[in-house]
Design a protein around this motif. Structure first.
Motif, mmCIF file in Angstrom:
data_model
loop_
_atom_site.group_PDB
_atom_site.id
_atom_site.type_symbol
_atom_site.label_atom_id
_atom_site.label_comp_id
_atom_site.label_asym_id
_atom_site.label_seq_id
_atom_site.Cartn_x
_atom_site.Cartn_y
_atom_site.Cartn_z
ATOM 1 N N HIS A 21 0.812 -1.235 0.000
ATOM 2 C CA HIS A 21 0.000 0.000 0.000
ATOM 3 C C HIS A 21 0.838 1.275 0.000
ATOM 4 O O HIS A 21 0.369 2.316 -0.461
ATOM 5 N N ASN A 24 -0.759 4.423 0.878
ATOM 6 C CA ASN A 24 -1.916 4.818 0.079
ATOM 7 C C ASN A 24 -3.130 4.021 0.551
ATOM 8 O O ASN A 24 -3.248 2.825 0.284
ATOM 9 N N LEU A 27 -5.282 1.754 -1.827
ATOM 10 C CA LEU A 27 -4.800 0.414 -2.182
ATOM 11 C C LEU A 27 -5.186 -0.628 -1.142
ATOM 12 O O LEU A 27 -5.234 -1.823 -1.441
ATOM 13 N N ARG A 30 -8.061 -3.128 -1.989
ATOM 14 C CA ARG A 30 -7.920 -3.939 -3.207
ATOM 15 C C ARG A 30 -8.843 -5.153 -3.195
ATOM 16 O O ARG A 30 -9.335 -5.586 -4.227
#
Length: 571
Positions: A21, A24, A27, A30
């Protein structure tokens, strides 16, 4: 992750998947509906219902999302590295005092007298057993296992029923063996002594890999097998503990994996790379024991020749296994296959991401084939084959290389214990068999030799890494060593894991000299490695570095002997 969701960490109805990640938060989503468990600023684990792990998984989510699976790398010596000679010099009686040694392995028999000081207290300052579930006694943010303090361990060893207080046990003996080599007390009557016998100890006992991941890669349930995300958690725990105690720390990982590209790229490899630059820490890794097991094939392709033939012998009653082909740039690669009964599967052409399930008519065999043209961690091509109930006999694979330039490819079978010894390549290559994470550039990667006759351990994995990084760097004792067993006695054992533990003890002595004694206060694992390389013992008959011995045999006395003309000033 919440307290209520932590059961998913050990529950086989959920599989573990990596999320890279890098801070972030988008992410982290996901896998919708998954429980996300953040390890650090780069990696998180998603706990996802196991149904996701189907035959289409690699095509949808990629190979790099799956944890790699690790096995153990081990099955007199102080004189060979001249530690005793160094200790005889005033000011160099190095025994690891003021230093931590740490092991991530199968646990430790903390009741063994070699881990108890003369005053009756334990050398072990912290023990995290990932296999013992607890409501809230796990290390911060891990949500699993149980952490035990030195006080609890001291109370246990004074008790007539120690396991009522600290129920952690090493059922296999591998961790006890390696910890004893690093820091066990001297037992002259058994010709045994740990290298850094005055050091304190941190222990991480790993939980076994989930059965759903074993099933995916066809790894038997009855062999020790561990996930690299649990090893990463162990590293995080050790680093934090050492920083809390403000003590230098030498860390040993005596296990490995034949999965991956063998080039030092992957989640655990990246963690090792990051931590190795920290001052006050040393990292010693085992090269592996895959050199003579015929489980690696390498070939350089010729653009004028269409294909290369690879022959694989599959043993009787092989239940299943995986096989990985990694193709180097700039070419692309594809395969066909011929079964022992003569059933031919035509060439499966390249594709960005493609998977197919192949069922054979005359055999009970099923092969799941995944093409990944640009694998996430490496950028190279991966062809993953997973064999279910493979027919015994000689299988032939033709590997086609597309491109106007010469290319190369490697194929690896699983490591020892994860596959039958009767399954092997007919034309194997013993080199480039260093197991992960030992292909990572900064840590010290160690192979094993017999100090009685100066012969290399015949099963030792050989270098270099696939990308040309020099591995192993050093050679240490690892054949027929006297080691502690689970009966509080001693036995002999061999393997590169033992050599890594021996080197971790040597590294602890270097940390004592540099940090505790003040001669090199900010010494790191990289700098320790450079010192050990400069002082290594080398034969005039060999060229160094080489794929078998690295830069030579560790010689701690000679490390300091080479510093005579430019010895650091004590600070």
């Amino acid at each position: 992750m919440t307290q209520e969701e932590k059961y998913k960490i050990i529950n086989n109805d959920y599989t573990d998947l990596y999320i890279e990640h890098n801070r972030n938060e988008k992410l982290l989503n996901r896998f919708p509906g998954a429980t996300t468990h953040i390890i650090n600023a780069r990696y998180a684990i998603a706990y996802v219902p196991v149904d996701i792990l189907d035959k289409n998984f690699i095509r949808k989510y990629g190979y790099s999302t799956l944890p790699r699976l690790y096995g153990l790398t081990s099955k007199v010596a102080l004189e060979s590295t001249r530690v005793h000679r160094l200790r005889a010099i005033p000011g160099f009686n190095l025994r690891g005092k003021g230093v931590l040694v740490a092991i991530i392995d199968t646990g430790v028999d903390y009741t063994n007298p070699i881990f108890i000081r003369e005053d009756g207290t334990s050398k072990i300052i912290r023990l995290w057993d990932q296999t013992i579930d607890s409501l809230d006694h796990y290390p911060k943010d891990t949500f699993y296992g149980t952490e035990y303090s030195r006080k609890q361990i001291n109370n246990a060893i004074k008790s007539s029923n120690p396991y009522d207080i600290v129920p952690s046990k090493d059922e296999i003996g591998h961790g006890t063996m390696l910890t004893g080599i690093m820091a066990g007390s001297e037992v002259p009557s058994s010709n045994f002594s740990g290298v850094a016998s005055d050091a304190d100890i941190i222990v991480v006992k790993l939980k076994q890999a989930k059965n759903n991941l074993r099933d995916f890669f066809f790894i038997p349930y009855d062999v020790p097998c561990y996930q690299d995300n649990d090893i990463i958690w162990g590293l995080e725990f050790i680093i934090k503990t050492a920083n809390q105690y403000n003590m230098p720390c030498s860390i040993c990982i005596g296990m490995g994996s034949s999965q991956g590209a063998h080039d030092g790229r992957g989640p655990l490899d990246n963690e090792m790379y990051f931590f190795t630059i920290f001052p006050h820490f040393g990292f010693s890794l085992s090269a592996g024991n895959e050199g003579n097991n015929k489980r690696h094939f390498f070939h350089t392709t010729d653009p004028s020749i269409r294909y290369t033939t690879v022959e694989l012998n599959i043993g009787e009653n092989e239940p299943g296994f995986s096989m990985e082909l990694w193709g180097g740039l700039p070419n692309t690669y594809s395969i066909d296959m011929l079964s022992p009964s003569g059933e031919y599967i035509p060439r499966i052409t390249e594709s960005l991401r493609f998977n197919i399930e192949i069922k054979f008519i005359f055999e009970e065999t099923t092969i799941f084939v995944d093409y990944n043209l640009v694998e996430t961690n490496t950028g190279d091509q991966l062809i993953l084959l997973r064999f279910s109930k493979p027919a015994a006999g000689i299988w032939r694979f033709r590997v086609y290389s597309r491109g106007s330039e010469p290319g190369s490819f490697n194929i690896w079978l699983p490591m020892n214990g994860f596959i039958s010894n009767q399954t092997y390549f007919l034309n194997p290559t013993p080199y480039t068999t260093i197991t992960s994470p030992s292909n990572t550039a900064p840590p010290i990667t160690v192979t094993a030799y017999n100090p009685e006759n100066d012969q290399l351990y015949n099963q030792a994995s050989k270098g270099f890494a696939r990308n040309g990084v020099i591995k192993p760097e050093l050679t240490a004792p690892g054949v027929n060593l006297v080691v502690p067993n689970l009966s509080k006695g001693f036995t002999t054992a061999s393997g590169t894991g033992l050599a890594a533990a021996f080197t971790a003890g040597i590294t602890a002595l270097m940390l004592e000299w540099g940090v505790v004694n003040g001669y090199y206060p900010n010494i790191s694992s990289i700098q320790i490695k450079k010192y050990l390389i400069r002082g290594a013992r080398r034969s005039r008959l060999l060229h160094y570095p080489n794929q078998d011995w690295g830069y030579g045999i560790i010689d701690l006395f000679n490390v300091f002997n080479t510093l005579r003309s430019n010895f650091p000033t004590k600070k």
